[in-house]
Structures are given as C-alpha cells and as structure tokens.
Design an enzyme around this catalytic site. Structure first.
Site, PDB file in Angstrom:
ATOM      1  N   GLU A 172      20.232 115.778  12.161  1.00 54.60           N
ATOM      2  CA  GLU A 172      20.565 114.966  13.328  1.00 54.60           C
ATOM      3  C   GLU A 172      21.473 115.708  14.081  1.00 54.60           C
ATOM      4  OE1 GLU A 172      21.658 110.801  15.081  1.00 54.60           O
ATOM      5  OE2 GLU A 172      22.831 111.741  13.386  1.00 54.60           O
TER       6      GLU A 172
ATOM      7  N   ASP B 266      23.157 113.399   8.659  1.00 58.04           N
ATOM      8  CA  ASP B 266      23.422 112.625   9.733  1.00 58.04           C
ATOM      9  C   ASP B 266      24.669 113.328  10.435  1.00 58.04           C
ATOM     10  OD1 ASP B 266      23.598 109.788  10.563  1.00 58.04           O
ATOM     11  OD2 ASP B 266      25.814 109.942  10.200  1.00 58.04           O
TER      12      ASP B 266
HETATM   13  C1  NOJ Z   1      23.622 108.500  13.173  1.00 51.03           C
HETATM   14  C2  NOJ Z   1      22.775 107.432  12.490  1.00 51.03           C
HETATM   15  O1  NOJ Z   1      21.442 107.484  12.816  1.00 51.03           O
HETATM   16  C3  NOJ Z   1      23.509 106.028  13.029  1.00 51.03           C
HETATM   17  O2  NOJ Z   1      22.505 105.068  12.608  1.00 51.03           O
HETATM   18  C4  NOJ Z   1      24.919 105.917  12.673  1.00 51.03           C
HETATM   19  O3  NOJ Z   1      25.506 104.883  13.270  1.00 51.03           O
HETATM   20  C5  NOJ Z   1      25.716 107.098  12.970  1.00 51.03           C
HETATM   21  N1  NOJ Z   1      24.907 108.394  12.550  1.00 51.03           N
HETATM   22  C6  NOJ Z   1      26.874 107.128  12.216  1.00 51.03           C
HETATM   23  O4  NOJ Z   1      26.529 107.532  10.763  1.00 51.03           O
END
Ligand code: NOJ
Length: 533
Positions: free
Chosen positions: A275, A208
């Site tokens: 990500e 993440d």
């Molecule tokens: C990216 C995640 O995909 C999202 O759903 C989340 O709100 C944020 N990161 C914070 O963790």
C-alpha cells in the site's frame, strides 16, 4: 531441437484479487450462535461464491488479536488469530480450502505500528528501556509536543504518556504507536512475522502503509511549503504532502529489499504488494524496482473523476512504469465506494462497471473490494454507530465502506446474529437477488470469465492507446494473434468511435453498435471489442 523454454508468468501478474474485510464478509459462527461479526469460517463457507465470481485470490485484511481501535490495523499479536474470528486451526483450514478450490490467499501485515496493547508497548510504558527503544518516544514536557505533526486520523500525532514521562509518535490513532525501524529488534520482528505467515502457507502479503515505517532524521516540522502542498492536494494525499518527513523515506526501500529476499526463498512466487499511498508515480515506482516489492497499488487512478481523458492521462504513464506488474484498484475498505464516488444510484453503479471494464482489460492485476460486485454504495452509518477512529477524530468515517455483505434479501441479509455495523440501503443489491443473468453480480462474473479466457492468449507487444474522440479512451491489445480493443466512454451520450470492429466481446451497459469502420459506444459504458487485424 526444442525452442527456448518459456517461463510461465507468475500467478499474481494477471490475477484478480478480492479483498475480504473479514468482520463484514460472512458470519458462520462454527461453534455457537452467530455473533454479528464475520469470521474466518464465514470466508470458508463462501468459497463457492468466490469461485463462481471468478477471482483468483483473496486478500484478507487483519484478523489478528486486536482491541479494534482501528478495525484490526491495531495489532496486539501479529501471529495469533483474534478469537472472535477463529483460531490457528481455522486459519489452516481456510488456507487448505482456498488452495483446494484453486484460490490463493494474501494476508495483511502492519509493520508501521503496533497496538498500544502489544506486549512491547506495555513493557515500554512500564519502563523497560529496550522496549522503549522500539518506539518513537521523545522526552520533554507535557505542554510541548516534539513537533507539529498531525495524525492521519486528525489531531496531533503525539500523545503524552504520564506513565512513560514522554511523548510517543502515532501517525494514526493514539492506540497505534509507531515503531522505530532503525531499531534492530523491530527489523528482526518484521522478518519473523513475515516468515511466520509464509510458513503458514499464504501466497503473499499486502503491506500496510508500505511508504511509512522510517521517519526523517530529526523529525522535521512541517514547512509553509509542505502545508500549502497538503492544502492543494486531493484529500487522500493531503497528509503525505504536508508531512514530507513522515513518509517515503529512502531507507524504507531497504526493508522491502530484505523482505523480498526472504519471500524469494519460498517456492511458488509469494507476492509482496505494497500500500504505497503516494501521489507521484515516480515515487510509487521506486517501490517495485528490481529486488523490491512485486506490486504497489497506484491510488492515483481511484482519485480520477469519471472522465476518459483524466483516466487515460493517469493510466498511460502507470502502464509505462509498471507494465504487467500494475495493480489496479478502484475501491477498498478506506475509500468511499466507487459507485458513490461516481455519483451514486444506478448511475454510479453503471459508471463503476464501465471503469472496471476498462481496468479489467489492462495488463496487470485487478484488485476488487467485497461488495463492489453487488453494486454496493457507501452506506449511511449513523455517527452513534461509527467504529472508525478517523470519524471519531473529526475526519471522514470509513465505516460506510465497511458495512456487512448483504447475502440475502430478507431483513437480516444472511446475518441472523445481527451485524456489528448497519447495512445501509441495499434493497435489490443482495447476492441472492442478483443471482440471475442480469445485474451487477452477473456482469462481474461475465467480465472475469472473459478475462480468464483471454489471458490464456499470450500478449504480443505492449498495448497501444487508440485515437479516440472526446469522452472516450481505449487501447489496442494483441493477444495470441487476435486484436482486442478495450474502450471506455464517459460521455453522457453515445459516441461513434472510428474503429474497424468485427464483434463485441463484452459491454458493461447496452450493446455497442458495430458499423462499417465505426463502433458506437452507449453513454457511460465500457466494452471489449475484437478489431480487424
Ligand atoms: C491503511 C489501512 O488500509 C487503514 O485501514 C488503516 O487505518 C491504516 N493503514 C493504518 O494501519
């Protein structure tokens, strides 16, 4: 004499990875009545569905103990399954069942922040100095925050804690305090959590906000230039543009180097996919340099319109940068579902399938989001039922992409215990109704089955972009001696493409017409064709 040994490509290079948002996937309620919340046992039950769909791996978004302030991305205990979703034994059974079915499993790790309910943050608030050092507390007075940063979800990125007598940083919800990645306890804990899940047998992790974690020294305020860049950027990239001190700090790559070293000590090519929500390809590419992450999502592609020229201009440099380490993604639990982005209704679904047909024909991995194979659109969720903090803080609610999977056509859609979010308009889209030769589900099954067959053929050389008329883009790939053309027509009319085609392998809509030295692609469709060598 035998020839040189060839190492088979690691499993993730051409994998189709299916993102499961567990609370909305399937409610199996193994020990009681269904409770309206999907669970790990539900994922186990639906393994045959995933096999038939033809995916290679499941990416499970967070299922850890969480007060659910941000759909589970607010983690209170990163090693424990939330009791609403299952338990350790259920997780082990899921790993075993997936592996038994020939599927891999990726879990989601959230290193940038914890939940405010995490024991570390509670201890920090209670005055434990070592715990406090693990977060970004800044002393001051309640009237002046340390800088002007905003939260991704809207409102200030700082909250004053009376208990701590200090401000703390949260780039997301106030209940998600950011960790200080210069603190050795934080670094050690990150490694330990990674080790914990690799030991549990997962085949990889999705990281993440992998472009987050470290912040620039001195926490510099936004500048007129950065504010202007944010205002000019597509909405999903606005925050990162406006807050250059909050994202993409060079030292974060050291964290990924150390995670990669650890992952590489495990057998079986454990995958690290980040990500990396950055707008510049060169920046994204840094994360997959040798010794760092295996893959990074390139979200520039989902930001494209339904436009062949724009898609080509975005994909071509990405292919040059990533080659077969690309990770293509059109939809996930944060984005507006692509059928809706592409105009909604039958047209949006048709366009989505056309682009998916192009992406599925490229080198690299393909990431799908649950429900896109049913042609689901972004659901209308009434504000009173919003769960997403982004919606509640004045931004776009992401709940419409997180509504439950409609398994059946009847009123409860296979969720006899009700469902934590409403379904939205899903008439005709349930998995049961589409379990026939026509429809989006069948189209995905055919596409993924063909992709499996073709990937048995060794790629020869890099793909080459074809000279195509306006409205069309496409590439030529040489696979085990055959030449395959992967084509997309985004025009609202059929387009004649000068190509020497022998036969059509698959088409997302209608039937391309093969003539002498020309193939006519139906409007808004994708196709794979065999080319005369
Ligand atoms: C990216 C995640 O995909 C999202 O759903 C989340 O709100 C944020 N990161 C914070 O963790």
């Amino acid at each position: 004499m035998t020839g040189p040994a060839t190492t088979p490509a690691p499993w993730w290079r051409d994998a189709v990875v299916y993102e499961v948002y567990p609370r909305s996937f399937a409610d199996a309620a193994p020990d009681g009545a269904p409770d309206g919340v999907g669970d790990l046992a539900g994922v186990r039950e639906r393994i045959p569905y995933l096999q038939r769909l033809g995916v290679d791996a499941v990416w499970l978004t967070p299922f850890y103990v969480s007060p659910l302030a941000d759909g589970g991305y607010d983690v209170a205990d990163p090693r424990r399954v939330d009791p609403v979703l299952g338990d350790a034994a259920g997780f082990a059974a899921l790993v075993a069942d997936l592996h038994g079915a020939g599927l891999r499993l990726i879990v989601d790790l959230v290193p940038n922040h914890t939940s405010a309910e995490h024991p570390w943050f509670r201890a920090a608030l209670a005055g434990d100095p070592a715990a406090r050092e693990r977060y970004r507390f800044v002393d001051g007075t309640p009237d002046t925050p340390p800088n002007d940063w905003e939260s991704v979800f809207g409102g200030p990125a700082w909250t004053w804690s009376e208990q701590a007598g200090a401000w703390y940083l949260h780039l997301f919800d106030p209940s998600q305090p950011d960790l200080d990645w210069r603190n050795p306890d934080v670094v050690a804990e990150g490694q330990d959590v990674l080790r914990f899940w690799l030991d549990a047998g997962v085949d990889g992790v999705r990281i993440d906000v992998a472009h987050g974690l470290l912040k620039a020294d001195g926490l510099p305020a936004r500048t007129p230039e950065s504010l202007a860049a944010g205002a000019a950027a597509p909405p999903e990239f606005a925050h990162v543009r406006a807050h250059p001190g909050a994202w993409n700090q060079p030292e974060v790559l050291d964290v990924w180097r150390s995670w990669r070293s650890l992952a590489d000590t495990y057998a079986g090519e454990r995958l690290l996919v980040g990500e990396v929500f950055l707008p510049e390809l060169d920046d994204i590419a840094q994360y997959v340099a040798p010794g760092l992450l295996h893959q990074a999502f390139d979200f520039r592609v989902q930001a494209c319109g339904f436009d062949a020229a724009e898609l080509r201009a975005t994909i071509a440099p990405a292919l040059d940068a990533f080659g077969d380490r690309a990770a293509w993604v059109l939809s996930n639990h944060d984005l507006v579902r692509h059928a809706t982005r592409y105009g909604g209704g039958e047209r949006g679904v048709r366009r989505g399938l056309a682009v998916t047909t192009l992406l599925a024909g490229l080198p690299g991995a393909l990431y799908l989001y649950q429900g896109e194979e049913l042609g689901l659109e972004q659901a209308e969720v009434p504000p009173a039922r919003w769960q997403d903090p982004q919606g509640r803080r004045g931004g776009r609610s992401r709940d419409g992409a997180r509504t439950p999977m409609p398994w059946t056509a009847d009123a409860d859609h296979g969720w006899p215990g009700g469902s934590w979010l409403p379904f939205g308009e899903v008439a005709g889209r349930s998995a049961a109704e589409q379990d026939a030769a026509s429809g989006t589900l069948a189209a995905y099954r055919r596409l993924l089955a063909l992709r499996r067959r073709l990937r048995e053929l060794p790629p020869e050389g890099a793909p080459a972009w074809l000279d195509t008329p306006a409205g069309v883009c496409g590439l030529r790939r040489r696979l085990g001696g055959i030449e395959v053309g992967v084509l997309l027509n985004t025009a609202d009319q059929a387009v004649r493409v000068p190509l020497d085609v022998t036969d059509v392998l698959i088409a997302s809509d209608g039937e391309p017409l093969v003539g002498e030295g020309v193939v006519t692609l139906p409007a808004e469709s994708g196709a794979w064709v065999r080319l005369r060598p």
